[in-house]
Design a protein around this motif. Structure first.
Motif, mmCIF file in Angstrom:
data_model
loop_
_atom_site.group_PDB
_atom_site.id
_atom_site.type_symbol
_atom_site.label_atom_id
_atom_site.label_comp_id
_atom_site.label_asym_id
_atom_site.label_seq_id
_atom_site.Cartn_x
_atom_site.Cartn_y
_atom_site.Cartn_z
ATOM 1 N N ARG A 1 40.314 45.738 38.726
ATOM 2 C CA ARG A 1 39.912 44.320 38.807
ATOM 3 C C ARG A 1 41.149 43.423 38.841
ATOM 4 O O ARG A 1 41.255 42.507 39.665
ATOM 5 N N ALA A 2 42.087 43.667 37.925
ATOM 6 C CA ALA A 2 43.297 42.853 37.845
ATOM 7 C C ALA A 2 44.145 43.007 39.106
ATOM 8 O O ALA A 2 44.714 42.023 39.606
ATOM 9 N N ASN A 3 44.226 44.216 39.656
ATOM 10 C CA ASN A 3 44.993 44.440 40.884
ATOM 11 C C ASN A 3 44.391 43.673 42.053
ATOM 12 O O ASN A 3 45.133 43.152 42.889
ATOM 13 N N GLU A 4 43.074 43.596 42.128
ATOM 14 C CA GLU A 4 42.440 42.808 43.189
ATOM 15 C C GLU A 4 42.828 41.335 43.078
ATOM 16 O O GLU A 4 43.196 40.699 44.075
ATOM 17 N N VAL A 5 42.759 40.790 41.879
ATOM 18 C CA VAL A 5 43.089 39.378 41.656
ATOM 19 C C VAL A 5 44.552 39.117 42.003
ATOM 20 O O VAL A 5 44.876 38.149 42.704
ATOM 21 N N GLU A 6 45.450 39.988 41.529
ATOM 22 C CA GLU A 6 46.872 39.815 41.811
ATOM 23 C C GLU A 6 47.158 39.935 43.304
ATOM 24 O O GLU A 6 47.917 39.153 43.868
ATOM 25 N N SER A 7 46.541 40.901 43.963
ATOM 26 C CA SER A 7 46.752 41.078 45.400
ATOM 27 C C SER A 7 46.269 39.863 46.183
ATOM 28 O O SER A 7 46.941 39.408 47.117
ATOM 29 N N ALA A 8 45.119 39.320 45.797
ATOM 30 C CA ALA A 8 44.591 38.129 46.480
ATOM 31 C C ALA A 8 45.543 36.940 46.306
ATOM 32 O O ALA A 8 45.832 36.212 47.273
ATOM 33 N N ALA A 9 46.041 36.750 45.092
ATOM 34 C CA ALA A 9 46.958 35.632 44.832
ATOM 35 C C ALA A 9 48.262 35.797 45.597
ATOM 36 O O ALA A 9 48.772 34.838 46.196
ATOM 37 N N ARG A 10 48.833 36.999 45.582
ATOM 38 C CA ARG A 10 50.098 37.232 46.284
ATOM 39 C C ARG A 10 49.933 37.115 47.797
ATOM 40 O O ARG A 10 50.822 36.603 48.474
ATOM 41 N N THR A 11 48.818 37.607 48.312
ATOM 42 C CA THR A 11 48.576 37.511 49.752
ATOM 43 C C THR A 11 48.468 36.048 50.163
ATOM 44 O O THR A 11 49.081 35.622 51.148
ATOM 45 N N LYS A 12 47.714 35.275 49.406
ATOM 46 C CA LYS A 12 47.521 33.857 49.717
ATOM 47 C C LYS A 12 48.842 33.098 49.669
ATOM 48 O O LYS A 12 49.090 32.210 50.490
ATOM 49 N N ALA A 13 49.703 33.440 48.708
ATOM 50 C CA ALA A 13 50.985 32.745 48.554
ATOM 51 C C ALA A 13 52.077 33.326 49.449
ATOM 52 O O ALA A 13 53.156 32.732 49.570
ATOM 53 N N GLY A 14 51.817 34.454 50.089
ATOM 54 C CA GLY A 14 52.833 35.133 50.885
ATOM 55 C C GLY A 14 52.965 34.595 52.298
ATOM 56 O O GLY A 14 52.323 33.611 52.678
ATOM 57 N N PRO A 15 53.779 35.272 53.106
ATOM 58 C CA PRO A 15 54.046 34.819 54.470
ATOM 59 C C PRO A 15 52.843 34.968 55.417
ATOM 60 O O PRO A 15 52.804 34.332 56.460
ATOM 61 N N ASN A 16 51.889 35.801 55.054
ATOM 62 C CA ASN A 16 50.703 36.011 55.899
ATOM 63 C C ASN A 16 49.437 35.779 55.067
ATOM 64 O O ASN A 16 48.711 36.716 54.745
ATOM 65 N N PRO A 17 49.139 34.530 54.733
ATOM 66 C CA PRO A 17 48.045 34.239 53.810
ATOM 67 C C PRO A 17 46.654 34.588 54.338
ATOM 68 O O PRO A 17 45.708 34.623 53.550
ATOM 69 N N THR A 18 46.537 34.885 55.621
ATOM 70 C CA THR A 18 45.220 35.257 56.146
ATOM 71 C C THR A 18 44.999 36.762 56.168
ATOM 72 O O THR A 18 43.936 37.229 56.552
ATOM 73 N N ASP A 19 46.026 37.522 55.771
ATOM 74 C CA ASP A 19 45.856 38.977 55.670
ATOM 75 C C ASP A 19 44.823 39.303 54.604
ATOM 76 O O ASP A 19 44.599 38.524 53.671
ATOM 77 N N LYS A 20 44.253 40.475 54.734
ATOM 78 C CA LYS A 20 43.266 40.919 53.748
ATOM 79 C C LYS A 20 43.991 41.516 52.543
ATOM 80 O O LYS A 20 44.811 42.418 52.693
ATOM 81 N N PRO A 21 43.694 41.030 51.333
ATOM 82 C CA PRO A 21 44.320 41.610 50.140
ATOM 83 C C PRO A 21 43.701 42.967 49.815
ATOM 84 O O PRO A 21 42.682 43.363 50.400
ATOM 85 N N ASN A 22 44.302 43.673 48.882
ATOM 86 C CA ASN A 22 43.735 44.942 48.424
ATOM 87 C C ASN A 22 42.412 44.663 47.719
ATOM 88 O O ASN A 22 42.373 43.884 46.757
ATOM 89 N N ILE A 23 41.352 45.272 48.203
ATOM 90 C CA ILE A 23 40.023 45.133 47.605
ATOM 91 C C ILE A 23 39.424 46.525 47.499
ATOM 92 O O ILE A 23 39.449 47.286 48.466
ATOM 93 N N LEU A 24 38.900 46.841 46.339
ATOM 94 C CA LEU A 24 38.229 48.124 46.138
ATOM 95 C C LEU A 24 36.793 47.945 46.623
ATOM 96 O O LEU A 24 35.959 47.367 45.932
ATOM 97 N N GLU A 25 36.537 48.406 47.827
ATOM 98 C CA GLU A 25 35.242 48.178 48.456
ATOM 99 C C GLU A 25 34.321 49.382 48.286
ATOM 100 O O GLU A 25 34.770 50.501 48.090
ATOM 101 N N GLY A 26 33.038 49.118 48.413
ATOM 102 C CA GLY A 26 32.047 50.178 48.368
ATOM 103 C C GLY A 26 31.686 50.574 46.950
ATOM 104 O O GLY A 26 32.258 50.104 45.970
ATOM 105 N N GLU A 27 30.713 51.436 46.868
ATOM 106 C CA GLU A 27 30.234 51.941 45.577
ATOM 107 C C GLU A 27 31.245 52.924 45.015
ATOM 108 O O GLU A 27 31.690 53.816 45.723
ATOM 109 N N ILE A 28 31.605 52.764 43.749
ATOM 110 C CA ILE A 28 32.551 53.700 43.147
ATOM 111 C C ILE A 28 31.917 54.560 42.064
ATOM 112 O O ILE A 28 32.468 55.578 41.688
ATOM 113 N N PHE A 29 30.759 54.163 41.539
ATOM 114 C CA PHE A 29 30.124 54.937 40.478
ATOM 115 C C PHE A 29 29.127 55.959 41.015
ATOM 116 O O PHE A 29 28.407 56.590 40.256
ATOM 117 N N ALA A 30 29.098 56.116 42.331
ATOM 118 C CA ALA A 30 28.308 57.160 42.989
ATOM 119 C C ALA A 30 29.061 57.552 44.251
ATOM 120 O O ALA A 30 29.841 56.769 44.786
#
Length: 174
Positions: free
Chosen positions: A66-95
């Motif tokens: 969860r924290a890595n997603e938030v940090e990645s989103a913030a860094r991506t937005k503040a970085g040189p390519n703010p429209t890039d997709k940040p690291n997101i853990l997608e899909g079901e993980i508990f199955a």
């Protein structure tokens, strides 16, 4: 002389019997009750998962993701390519199916000391598929989910912990 206990006494006995089915011999929640307690209210978003039903170490890995997603989103937005997709853990993980499940059914619990395993058969009606994952638990002040071994081979990982480790090892955007 034996007297008829009446419906109130029978109801109380029935409730005690039901409670006994939900707790193990040590008075702690049974492995199956722990699995049901997690998957029953869980709606498929790991960010909303009730971490109190997870082992301490697994809860820490989920929180780290969860924290890595938030940090990645913030860094991506503040970085040189703010429209890039940040690291997101997608899909079901508990199955073990990325698209998730629409229902589940538990098999028997196997308990060895402070470890347990419950085979959970998941169904995804939209994809017309069914698979059984192995939910691993540890007695950590009550039975807690410690891992899920994916058996369907659809995720590219072998388990929930492997999925989280792989995600948490990704470099965060500059």
């Amino acid at each position: 002389m034996i007297r008829n206990p009446g419906p109130v006494a029978l109801s109380a006995v029935s409730l005690l019997a039901l409670a006994a089915c939900q707790t193990g011999p040590d008075g702690l929640t049974s492995p199956k009750a722990a699995v049901r307690g997690f998957y029953g209210p869980y709606k498929g978003d790991f960010r909303q998962a009730e971490t109190a039903r997870l082992s301490k170490s697994l809860a820490a890995e989920v929180e780290r993701a969860r924290a890595n997603e938030v940090e990645s989103a913030a860094r991506t937005k503040a970085g040189p390519n703010p429209t890039d997709k940040p690291n997101i853990l997608e899909g079901e993980i508990f199955a073990g199916l990325y698209e998730g499940y629409t229902s589940y059914r538990m098999g028997p619990a196997r308990v060895i000391g402070d470890r347990a395993s419950v085979a959970v058969t998941f169904t995804n009606k939209g994809y017309k598929t069914r698979w059984t994952d192995d939910v691993k638990l540890v007695n950590d002040n009550g039975w807690k989910i410690d891992n899920v071994l994916y058996t369907g081979g659809w995720t590219g990982q072998t388990s929930l912990r492997d999925n989280l480790r792989q995600f948490n090892a990704l470099p965060v955007a500059p």
